[in-house]
Every structure is written in structure tokens, then in C-alpha cells.
Design a protein around this motif. Structure first.
Motif, PDB file in Angstrom:
ATOM      1  N   GLY A 135       0.790  -1.226   0.000  1.00  0.00           N
ATOM      2  CA  GLY A 135       0.000   0.000   0.000  1.00  0.00           C
ATOM      3  C   GLY A 135       0.815   1.265   0.000  1.00  0.00           C
ATOM      4  N   THR A 136       2.096   1.167   0.309  1.00  0.00           N
ATOM      5  CA  THR A 136       2.958   2.347   0.339  1.00  0.00           C
ATOM      6  C   THR A 136       3.711   2.549  -0.976  1.00  0.00           C
ATOM      7  OG1 THR A 136       4.872   1.147   1.227  1.00  0.00           O
ATOM      8  CG2 THR A 136       3.281   2.023   2.818  1.00  0.00           C
ATOM      9  N   MET A 137       3.464   1.694  -1.957  1.00  0.00           N
ATOM     10  CA  MET A 137       4.176   1.772  -3.236  1.00  0.00           C
ATOM     11  C   MET A 137       3.446   2.697  -4.199  1.00  0.00           C
ATOM     12  SD  MET A 137       4.968  -2.278  -3.617  1.00  0.00           S
ATOM     13  CE  MET A 137       6.166  -2.165  -4.953  1.00  0.00           C
ATOM     14  N   SER A 138       4.174   3.168  -5.210  1.00  0.00           N
ATOM     15  CA  SER A 138       3.563   4.005  -6.245  1.00  0.00           C
ATOM     16  C   SER A 138       2.645   3.165  -7.124  1.00  0.00           C
ATOM     17  CB  SER A 138       4.647   4.643  -7.115  1.00  0.00           C
ATOM     18  OG  SER A 138       5.294   3.649  -7.908  1.00  0.00           O
ATOM     19  N   GLY A 139       1.833   3.847  -7.935  1.00  0.00           N
ATOM     20  CA  GLY A 139       0.922   3.137  -8.824  1.00  0.00           C
ATOM     21  C   GLY A 139       1.647   2.228  -9.796  1.00  0.00           C
ATOM     22  N   GLY A 140       2.760   2.710 -10.341  1.00  0.00           N
ATOM     23  CA  GLY A 140       3.529   1.890 -11.273  1.00  0.00           C
ATOM     24  C   GLY A 140       4.116   0.664 -10.601  1.00  0.00           C
ATOM     25  N   GLU A 141       4.614   0.838  -9.392  1.00  0.00           N
ATOM     26  CA  GLU A 141       5.172  -0.296  -8.654  1.00  0.00           C
ATOM     27  C   GLU A 141       4.089  -1.309  -8.293  1.00  0.00           C
ATOM     28  OE1 GLU A 141       8.852   2.136  -6.508  1.00  0.00           O
ATOM     29  OE2 GLU A 141       6.902   1.934  -5.515  1.00  0.00           O
ATOM     30  N   GLN A 142       2.911  -0.811  -7.936  1.00  0.00           N
ATOM     31  CA  GLN A 142       1.805  -1.727  -7.635  1.00  0.00           C
ATOM     32  C   GLN A 142       1.378  -2.508  -8.876  1.00  0.00           C
ATOM     33  OE1 GLN A 142      -1.492   0.099  -5.611  1.00  0.00           O
ATOM     34  NE2 GLN A 142      -0.228   0.872  -3.936  1.00  0.00           N
ATOM     35  N   GLN A 143       1.434  -1.873 -10.051  1.00  0.00           N
ATOM     36  CA  GLN A 143       1.087  -2.588 -11.273  1.00  0.00           C
ATOM     37  C   GLN A 143       2.123  -3.669 -11.573  1.00  0.00           C
ATOM     38  OE1 GLN A 143      -1.901  -2.042 -13.385  1.00  0.00           O
ATOM     39  NE2 GLN A 143      -1.088  -4.109 -13.615  1.00  0.00           N
ATOM     40  N   MET A 144       3.392  -3.362 -11.351  1.00  0.00           N
ATOM     41  CA  MET A 144       4.431  -4.387 -11.489  1.00  0.00           C
ATOM     42  C   MET A 144       4.159  -5.549 -10.538  1.00  0.00           C
ATOM     43  SD  MET A 144       7.881  -2.065 -11.647  1.00  0.00           S
ATOM     44  CE  MET A 144       8.052  -0.711 -12.806  1.00  0.00           C
ATOM     45  N   LEU A 145       3.772  -5.217  -9.314  1.00  0.00           N
ATOM     46  CA  LEU A 145       3.488  -6.246  -8.323  1.00  0.00           C
ATOM     47  C   LEU A 145       2.306  -7.111  -8.757  1.00  0.00           C
ATOM     48  CD1 LEU A 145       3.916  -7.587  -5.603  1.00  0.00           C
ATOM     49  CD2 LEU A 145       2.614  -5.738  -4.530  1.00  0.00           C
ATOM     50  N   ALA A 146       1.267  -6.481  -9.303  1.00  0.00           N
ATOM     51  CA  ALA A 146       0.087  -7.233  -9.744  1.00  0.00           C
ATOM     52  C   ALA A 146       0.448  -8.196 -10.882  1.00  0.00           C
ATOM     53  CB  ALA A 146      -1.006  -6.270 -10.190  1.00  0.00           C
ATOM     54  N   ILE A 147       1.275  -7.726 -11.810  1.00  0.00           N
ATOM     55  CA  ILE A 147       1.690  -8.604 -12.912  1.00  0.00           C
ATOM     56  C   ILE A 147       2.614  -9.698 -12.388  1.00  0.00           C
ATOM     57  CG2 ILE A 147       2.983  -8.715 -15.077  1.00  0.00           C
ATOM     58  CD1 ILE A 147       1.990  -5.903 -15.706  1.00  0.00           C
ATOM     59  N   GLY A 148       3.525  -9.332 -11.498  1.00  0.00           N
ATOM     60  CA  GLY A 148       4.402 -10.332 -10.901  1.00  0.00           C
ATOM     61  C   GLY A 148       3.627 -11.397 -10.164  1.00  0.00           C
ATOM     62  N   ARG A 149       2.606 -10.992  -9.442  1.00  0.00           N
ATOM     63  CA  ARG A 149       1.758 -11.958  -8.734  1.00  0.00           C
ATOM     64  C   ARG A 149       1.090 -12.921  -9.712  1.00  0.00           C
ATOM     65  NH1 ARG A 149      -2.830  -9.121  -5.457  1.00  0.00           N
ATOM     66  NH2 ARG A 149      -3.509  -8.732  -7.601  1.00  0.00           N
ATOM     67  N   GLY A 150       0.651 -12.385 -10.870  1.00  0.00           N
ATOM     68  CA  GLY A 150       0.077 -13.253 -11.890  1.00  0.00           C
ATOM     69  C   GLY A 150       1.082 -14.231 -12.453  1.00  0.00           C
ATOM     70  N   LEU A 151       2.313 -13.784 -12.660  1.00  0.00           N
ATOM     71  CA  LEU A 151       3.355 -14.657 -13.207  1.00  0.00           C
ATOM     72  C   LEU A 151       3.750 -15.762 -12.233  1.00  0.00           C
ATOM     73  CD1 LEU A 151       5.683 -12.006 -14.888  1.00  0.00           C
ATOM     74  CD2 LEU A 151       4.048 -13.543 -16.007  1.00  0.00           C
ATOM     75  N   MET A 152       3.528 -15.553 -10.944  1.00  0.00           N
ATOM     76  CA  MET A 152       3.846 -16.578  -9.949  1.00  0.00           C
ATOM     77  C   MET A 152       3.018 -17.842 -10.149  1.00  0.00           C
ATOM     78  SD  MET A 152       6.292 -15.696  -7.820  1.00  0.00           S
ATOM     79  CE  MET A 152       5.994 -16.752  -6.389  1.00  0.00           C
ATOM     80  N   ALA A 153       1.883 -17.725 -10.832  1.00  0.00           N
ATOM     81  CA  ALA A 153       1.017 -18.873 -11.073  1.00  0.00           C
ATOM     82  C   ALA A 153       1.362 -19.611 -12.363  1.00  0.00           C
ATOM     83  CB  ALA A 153      -0.449 -18.429 -11.110  1.00  0.00           C
ATOM     84  N   GLU A 154       2.475 -19.240 -13.007  1.00  0.00           N
ATOM     85  CA  GLU A 154       2.893 -19.857 -14.265  1.00  0.00           C
ATOM     86  C   GLU A 154       1.748 -19.873 -15.284  1.00  0.00           C
ATOM     87  OE1 GLU A 154       4.549 -23.715 -13.607  1.00  0.00           O
ATOM     88  OE2 GLU A 154       6.263 -22.954 -12.481  1.00  0.00           O
ATOM     89  N   PRO A 155       1.273 -18.699 -15.679  1.00  0.00           N
ATOM     90  CA  PRO A 155       0.115 -18.663 -16.588  1.00  0.00           C
ATOM     91  C   PRO A 155       0.419 -19.269 -17.950  1.00  0.00           C
ATOM     92  CG  PRO A 155       1.139 -16.490 -16.395  1.00  0.00           C
ATOM     93  CD  PRO A 155       1.786 -17.358 -15.362  1.00  0.00           C
ATOM     94  N   VAL A 156      -0.575 -19.942 -18.489  1.00  0.00           N
ATOM     95  CA  VAL A 156      -0.538 -20.369 -19.890  1.00  0.00           C
ATOM     96  C   VAL A 156      -1.026 -19.217 -20.758  1.00  0.00           C
ATOM     97  CG1 VAL A 156      -1.406 -22.063 -21.560  1.00  0.00           C
ATOM     98  CG2 VAL A 156      -0.925 -22.764 -19.202  1.00  0.00           C
TER      99      VAL A 156
END
Length: 236
Positions: A135-156
């Protein structure tokens, strides 16, 4: 082209209000597909139905050879169809590391450490801030985090819902550079975006939704060559 995501005649809405009116959409393996349209066209509703967050009235959703029509969202995630939602939806009181680890809660848990290193290699900023509250990160950093979280699931296949929303022009460039890299790495991506110009530059194919129906589907060059579509739906 090997079809990975195959949506046929998808209809649905909320209450008695029909939002999607028989949508057909396909994404091939390793393909980048842009889903465009004005606010209220039905893009978010389509995402929710595909990911099992909202029941469809009729139609089919097949993914990687499986029929996911009406499947629970956990089954959708287990199949490797992962969505990075609009607005990031990170957990603000959890650390960057904890947010990332939650991405592998349902899928790829046994390879969590390996995938964490991969995400940190893509996003060095997240590694630097691994113990910081999201919650203390910038909007861009939070978007990176959201994409990183998605990649943790090894998406097809990864669905990115408005990844550039609310970002500065410089960060938008950075975000689209990242998305281009994901595609070059062979990941199939369905990109739902308001940033038409940037989306069409990196997409293999595009769909334009209007009032819940597909108004156009084809290569970006064909869309840009159509004056009526360019003016009426893309603002170009």
C-alpha cells in the motif's frame, strides 16, 4: 495457429440487462490479442465470465482443450488462465513478498521459489522492496506487483485488464515494453486496454467491442486502415 482460448457465442449480463450479445473471440498459443472498446462496451464483463467470476447466460469458453464454461474461478486458475485485474487489487497491508507468494497459492506452489526469482529478475524494483507494504508503493510499482503476482502462477495465458490505467506517460512506456517482452518470451496475452495506439503496436490481432458485440476482429493494420472504425471507436 493453435487456438488456446476459444470463446463462442458468449452471452450474459446482470439481472435482466444483457451486456454481452454473442461474443466470439480466440487467442492462439504465444499470441498477443488486444481487446478494445469504449467504457461500457462489455470488456470487463467478458473478463469476469471467462475467469469464472460471473456466470454466462449461454455460450462456451474452451481453454487449452478444456471446456471451462461455468467453471469455478479456482478451476480456471488451476488450468493456467490468470487475470491481472483492473486497479491492481494488491493487498495493501501485506508485503511485496507476501503478495507475490499469494499468486502461487492455487497453482505452481511447488515451484514458488524458482518463480519468485524469475519475477525478481523481470522486476528488480520488487526485489529491492520485497519487505515493503504494497500500500505504500507508487501506482507503477503496484502494477508491477500485480503482474508479478500473476506470473507466480505460471500462466498459460495472461489477461491484463487496463495495465496502464493511472500511470504517468513514462511508466506507460515502461509497462508496454514489459508486456512486449512477455509476448516475446512466448506467453499468450489478452490485453484489455484504453491505450489504443500502444496496444495496436504490439498486438498480433485485435477485437473491438461495441455494445456487447464484436464490431471488428483482425490484424491491427486492417483496423487502422478503416477510417470509420478509427474515428468512431478508437478516437484516432
Amino acid at each position: 495457429m493453435t487456438v488456446l482460448l476459444d470463446i463462442r457465442a458468449l452471452r450474459g449480463g446482470y439481472g435482466r440487462t444483457e451486456v454481452l450479445r454473442g461474443v466470439d473471440l480466440q487467442v492462439g498459443a504465444g499470441e498477443m490479442v488486444a481487446l478494445l472498446g469504449s467504457n461500457g462496451a462489455g470488456k470487463s464483463t467478458l473478463n469476469k465470465m471467462v475467469c469464472g467470476l460471473c456466470p454466462a447466460w449461454s455460450g462456451t469458453v474452451r481453454f487449452d482443450g478444456r471446456d471451462l464454461s461455468g467453471a469455478h474461478y479456482r478451476e480456471v486458475v488451476k488450468a493456467g488462465l490468470i487475470q491481472v485485474p483492473e486497479g491492481r487489487k494488491v493487498f495493501p497491508n501485506l508485503s511485496v513478498l507476501e503478495n507475490l507468494e499469494l499468486g502461487s497459492f492455487t497453482r505452481a506452489r511447488e515451484r514458488r521459489a524458482l518463480n519468485l526469482e524469475r519475477v525478481f529478475a523481470i522486476f528488480p524494483r520488487l526485489k529491492e522492496r520485497r519487505d515493503q507494504h504494497a500500500g505504500t508503493m507508487s501506482g507503477g510499482e503496484q502494477q508491477m506487483l500485480a503482474i508479478g503476482r500473476g506470473l507466480m502462477a505460471e500462466p498459460v495465458l495472461l489477461i491484463l485488464d487496463e495495465p496502464s490505467l493511472g500511470l504517468s506517460p513514462l511508466l506507460v512506456e515502461e509497462m508496454f515494453s514489459l508486456i512486449r517482452q512477455l509476448r516475446e518470451d512466448g506467453l499468450a496475452v489478452l490485453l484489455v486496454e484504453q491505450n489504443v495506439g500502444q496496444s495496436l503496436e504490439i498486438a498480433d490481432r485485435a477485437y473491438v467491442l461495441e455494445n456487447g458485440s464484436v464490431r471488428f476482429s483482425g490484424e491491427p493494420q486492417a483496423l487502422l486502415a478503416t477510417d470509420e472504425l478509427r474515428r468512431a471507436y478508437l478516437g484516432l
